[in-house]
Design a protein around this motif. Sequence first.
Motif, PDB file in Angstrom:
ATOM      1  N   ALA A 172       0.834  -1.201   0.000  1.00 42.04           N
ATOM      2  CA  ALA A 172       0.000   0.000   0.000  1.00 42.04           C
ATOM      3  C   ALA A 172       0.871   1.254   0.000  1.00 42.04           C
ATOM      4  O   ALA A 172       0.582   2.232  -0.699  1.00 42.04           O
ATOM      5  CB  ALA A 172      -0.926   0.005   1.212  1.00 42.04           C
ATOM      6  N   ALA A 173       1.958   1.227   0.759  1.00 38.67           N
ATOM      7  CA  ALA A 173       2.892   2.361   0.792  1.00 38.67           C
ATOM      8  C   ALA A 173       3.535   2.551  -0.578  1.00 38.67           C
ATOM      9  O   ALA A 173       3.683   3.681  -1.055  1.00 38.67           O
ATOM     10  CB  ALA A 173       3.949   2.147   1.865  1.00 38.67           C
ATOM     11  N   GLU A 174       3.903   1.457  -1.228  1.00 39.73           N
ATOM     12  CA  GLU A 174       4.515   1.556  -2.560  1.00 39.73           C
ATOM     13  C   GLU A 174       3.539   2.131  -3.576  1.00 39.73           C
ATOM     14  O   GLU A 174       3.930   2.929  -4.437  1.00 39.73           O
ATOM     15  CB  GLU A 174       5.033   0.191  -2.997  1.00 39.73           C
ATOM     16  CG  GLU A 174       6.281  -0.229  -2.231  1.00 39.73           C
ATOM     17  CD  GLU A 174       6.713  -1.665  -2.494  1.00 39.73           C
ATOM     18  OE1 GLU A 174       5.910  -2.462  -3.050  1.00 39.73           O
ATOM     19  OE2 GLU A 174       7.865  -1.994  -2.138  1.00 39.73           O
ATOM     20  N   ALA A 175       2.267   1.766  -3.479  1.00 37.16           N
ATOM     21  CA  ALA A 175       1.254   2.327  -4.379  1.00 37.16           C
ATOM     22  C   ALA A 175       1.105   3.831  -4.153  1.00 37.16           C
ATOM     23  O   ALA A 175       0.996   4.606  -5.107  1.00 37.16           O
ATOM     24  CB  ALA A 175      -0.088   1.618  -4.175  1.00 37.16           C
ATOM     25  N   LEU A 176       1.116   4.234  -2.901  1.00 37.58           N
ATOM     26  CA  LEU A 176       1.022   5.659  -2.583  1.00 37.58           C
ATOM     27  C   LEU A 176       2.234   6.417  -3.111  1.00 37.58           C
ATOM     28  O   LEU A 176       2.095   7.487  -3.710  1.00 37.58           O
ATOM     29  CB  LEU A 176       0.896   5.851  -1.068  1.00 37.58           C
ATOM     30  CG  LEU A 176       0.868   7.296  -0.573  1.00 37.58           C
ATOM     31  CD1 LEU A 176      -0.364   8.026  -1.091  1.00 37.58           C
ATOM     32  CD2 LEU A 176       0.908   7.328   0.944  1.00 37.58           C
ATOM     33  N   VAL A 177       3.419   5.870  -2.926  1.00 34.33           N
ATOM     34  CA  VAL A 177       4.651   6.508  -3.405  1.00 34.33           C
ATOM     35  C   VAL A 177       4.630   6.625  -4.929  1.00 34.33           C
ATOM     36  O   VAL A 177       4.985   7.673  -5.489  1.00 34.33           O
ATOM     37  CB  VAL A 177       5.893   5.733  -2.905  1.00 34.33           C
ATOM     38  CG1 VAL A 177       7.147   6.154  -3.656  1.00 34.33           C
ATOM     39  CG2 VAL A 177       6.064   5.939  -1.404  1.00 34.33           C
ATOM     40  N   ALA A 178       4.195   5.588  -5.605  1.00 30.30           N
ATOM     41  CA  ALA A 178       4.125   5.631  -7.071  1.00 30.30           C
ATOM     42  C   ALA A 178       3.173   6.722  -7.541  1.00 30.30           C
ATOM     43  O   ALA A 178       3.469   7.456  -8.493  1.00 30.30           O
ATOM     44  CB  ALA A 178       3.695   4.266  -7.614  1.00 30.30           C
ATOM     45  N   GLU A 179       2.036   6.855  -6.872  1.00 33.70           N
ATOM     46  CA  GLU A 179       1.074   7.897  -7.245  1.00 33.70           C
ATOM     47  C   GLU A 179       1.615   9.288  -6.914  1.00 33.70           C
ATOM     48  O   GLU A 179       1.461  10.227  -7.690  1.00 33.70           O
ATOM     49  CB  GLU A 179      -0.262   7.647  -6.549  1.00 33.70           C
ATOM     50  CG  GLU A 179      -1.371   8.573  -6.995  1.00 33.70           C
ATOM     51  CD  GLU A 179      -1.765   8.422  -8.456  1.00 33.70           C
ATOM     52  OE1 GLU A 179      -2.367   9.377  -8.982  1.00 33.70           O
ATOM     53  OE2 GLU A 179      -1.477   7.381  -9.086  1.00 33.70           O
TER      54      GLU A 179
ATOM     55  N   ASN B 178      15.605  13.858 -16.636  1.00 34.91           N
ATOM     56  CA  ASN B 178      16.758  14.749 -16.576  1.00 34.91           C
ATOM     57  C   ASN B 178      17.871  14.214 -15.685  1.00 34.91           C
ATOM     58  O   ASN B 178      19.041  14.390 -15.995  1.00 34.91           O
ATOM     59  CB  ASN B 178      16.345  16.132 -16.058  1.00 34.91           C
ATOM     60  CG  ASN B 178      15.381  16.816 -16.991  1.00 34.91           C
ATOM     61  OD1 ASN B 178      15.619  16.886 -18.184  1.00 34.91           O
ATOM     62  ND2 ASN B 178      14.282  17.300 -16.457  1.00 34.91           N
ATOM     63  N   ILE B 179      17.500  13.618 -14.565  1.00 38.43           N
ATOM     64  CA  ILE B 179      18.478  13.032 -13.650  1.00 38.43           C
ATOM     65  C   ILE B 179      17.935  11.707 -13.143  1.00 38.43           C
ATOM     66  O   ILE B 179      16.729  11.461 -13.181  1.00 38.43           O
ATOM     67  CB  ILE B 179      18.819  13.967 -12.455  1.00 38.43           C
ATOM     68  CG1 ILE B 179      17.617  14.164 -11.529  1.00 38.43           C
ATOM     69  CG2 ILE B 179      19.354  15.300 -12.924  1.00 38.43           C
ATOM     70  CD1 ILE B 179      17.950  14.943 -10.264  1.00 38.43           C
ATOM     71  N   ASP B 180      18.831  10.857 -12.669  1.00 39.20           N
ATOM     72  CA  ASP B 180      18.419   9.581 -12.103  1.00 39.20           C
ATOM     73  C   ASP B 180      17.769   9.813 -10.749  1.00 39.20           C
ATOM     74  O   ASP B 180      18.364  10.438  -9.881  1.00 39.20           O
ATOM     75  CB  ASP B 180      19.614   8.643 -11.933  1.00 39.20           C
ATOM     76  CG  ASP B 180      20.173   8.156 -13.254  1.00 39.20           C
ATOM     77  OD1 ASP B 180      19.413   8.089 -14.244  1.00 39.20           O
ATOM     78  OD2 ASP B 180      21.380   7.840 -13.309  1.00 39.20           O
ATOM     79  N   VAL B 181      16.552   9.291 -10.587  1.00 39.69           N
ATOM     80  CA  VAL B 181      15.848   9.344  -9.316  1.00 39.69           C
ATOM     81  C   VAL B 181      15.369   7.930  -9.001  1.00 39.69           C
ATOM     82  O   VAL B 181      14.707   7.310  -9.834  1.00 39.69           O
ATOM     83  CB  VAL B 181      14.649  10.310  -9.330  1.00 39.69           C
ATOM     84  CG1 VAL B 181      13.885  10.275  -8.013  1.00 39.69           C
ATOM     85  CG2 VAL B 181      15.096  11.729  -9.647  1.00 39.69           C
ATOM     86  N   THR B 182      15.722   7.437  -7.823  1.00 43.05           N
ATOM     87  CA  THR B 182      15.222   6.137  -7.393  1.00 43.05           C
ATOM     88  C   THR B 182      14.304   6.345  -6.203  1.00 43.05           C
ATOM     89  O   THR B 182      14.529   7.221  -5.360  1.00 43.05           O
ATOM     90  CB  THR B 182      16.363   5.176  -7.010  1.00 43.05           C
ATOM     91  OG1 THR B 182      17.139   5.755  -5.965  1.00 43.05           O
ATOM     92  CG2 THR B 182      17.258   4.891  -8.200  1.00 43.05           C
ATOM     93  N   LEU B 183      13.262   5.531  -6.143  1.00 41.55           N
ATOM     94  CA  LEU B 183      12.273   5.580  -5.057  1.00 41.55           C
ATOM     95  C   LEU B 183      12.310   4.250  -4.326  1.00 41.55           C
ATOM     96  O   LEU B 183      12.341   3.191  -4.955  1.00 41.55           O
ATOM     97  CB  LEU B 183      10.864   5.792  -5.613  1.00 41.55           C
ATOM     98  CG  LEU B 183      10.622   7.040  -6.453  1.00 41.55           C
ATOM     99  CD1 LEU B 183       9.244   6.975  -7.097  1.00 41.55           C
ATOM    100  CD2 LEU B 183      10.749   8.273  -5.604  1.00 41.55           C
ATOM    101  N   ALA B 184      12.291   4.306  -3.006  1.00 41.80           N
ATOM    102  CA  ALA B 184      12.267   3.092  -2.208  1.00 41.80           C
ATOM    103  C   ALA B 184      11.400   3.304  -0.972  1.00 41.80           C
ATOM    104  O   ALA B 184      11.383   4.384  -0.399  1.00 41.80           O
ATOM    105  CB  ALA B 184      13.679   2.697  -1.776  1.00 41.80           C
ATOM    106  N   VAL B 185      10.678   2.257  -0.597  1.00 41.97           N
ATOM    107  CA  VAL B 185       9.927   2.270   0.656  1.00 41.97           C
ATOM    108  C   VAL B 185      10.687   1.402   1.631  1.00 41.97           C
ATOM    109  O   VAL B 185      10.977   0.242   1.358  1.00 41.97           O
ATOM    110  CB  VAL B 185       8.494   1.727   0.445  1.00 41.97           C
ATOM    111  CG1 VAL B 185       7.761   1.618   1.777  1.00 41.97           C
ATOM    112  CG2 VAL B 185       7.724   2.625  -0.509  1.00 41.97           C
ATOM    113  N   ALA B 186      11.055   1.994   2.751  1.00 37.19           N
ATOM    114  CA  ALA B 186      11.845   1.269   3.754  1.00 37.19           C
ATOM    115  C   ALA B 186      10.935   0.498   4.682  1.00 37.19           C
ATOM    116  O   ALA B 186       9.802   0.849   4.899  1.00 37.19           O
ATOM    117  CB  ALA B 186      12.696   2.244   4.553  1.00 37.19           C
TER     118      ALA B 186
END
Length: 142
Positions: free
Chosen positions: A113-120, A134-142
């Motif tokens: 659920a947290a990953e879905a929220l982060v993606a949105e 433009n730049i590399d951006v990585t997203l992670a849920v800890a």
Amino acid sequence: MSINALYKTSATATGGRDGKAETDDGSFSIKLGTPKELGGNGDGNNPEQLFASGFAACFLSAMKFVASQNKDLPAVPADASVNATVGIGLRSDKGFALAVALEVRMPGVDRSAAEALVAEADTVCPYSHATRGNIDVTLAVA
């Protein structure tokens, strides 16, 4: 400006990385200093720290916004946090480039659920829009 701005602010920097920056309304003023890793003495804050702070705060606000608009997404707990790590390095052609890693913590929230929220949130955050492609951006849920 090519948007119908809901809010605008202006800041002026003098002296580059070893100078100062302040908003035109006087509400924010900061001493700048080049980090030791880039040849400076590290005395003061630097643009990468300011960018990291802004991206982290804006992304967390985007999470709260999308959660308020979509009841299928989890509410953002009061102790949620976003840590933004901003790196600067040399490009292979010339000049410098940035990379960002965002790590989201949402205690007590199911990981999927947290990953879905982060993606949105990534689809509405203005920092995400500005950096995408433009730049590399990585997203992670800890």
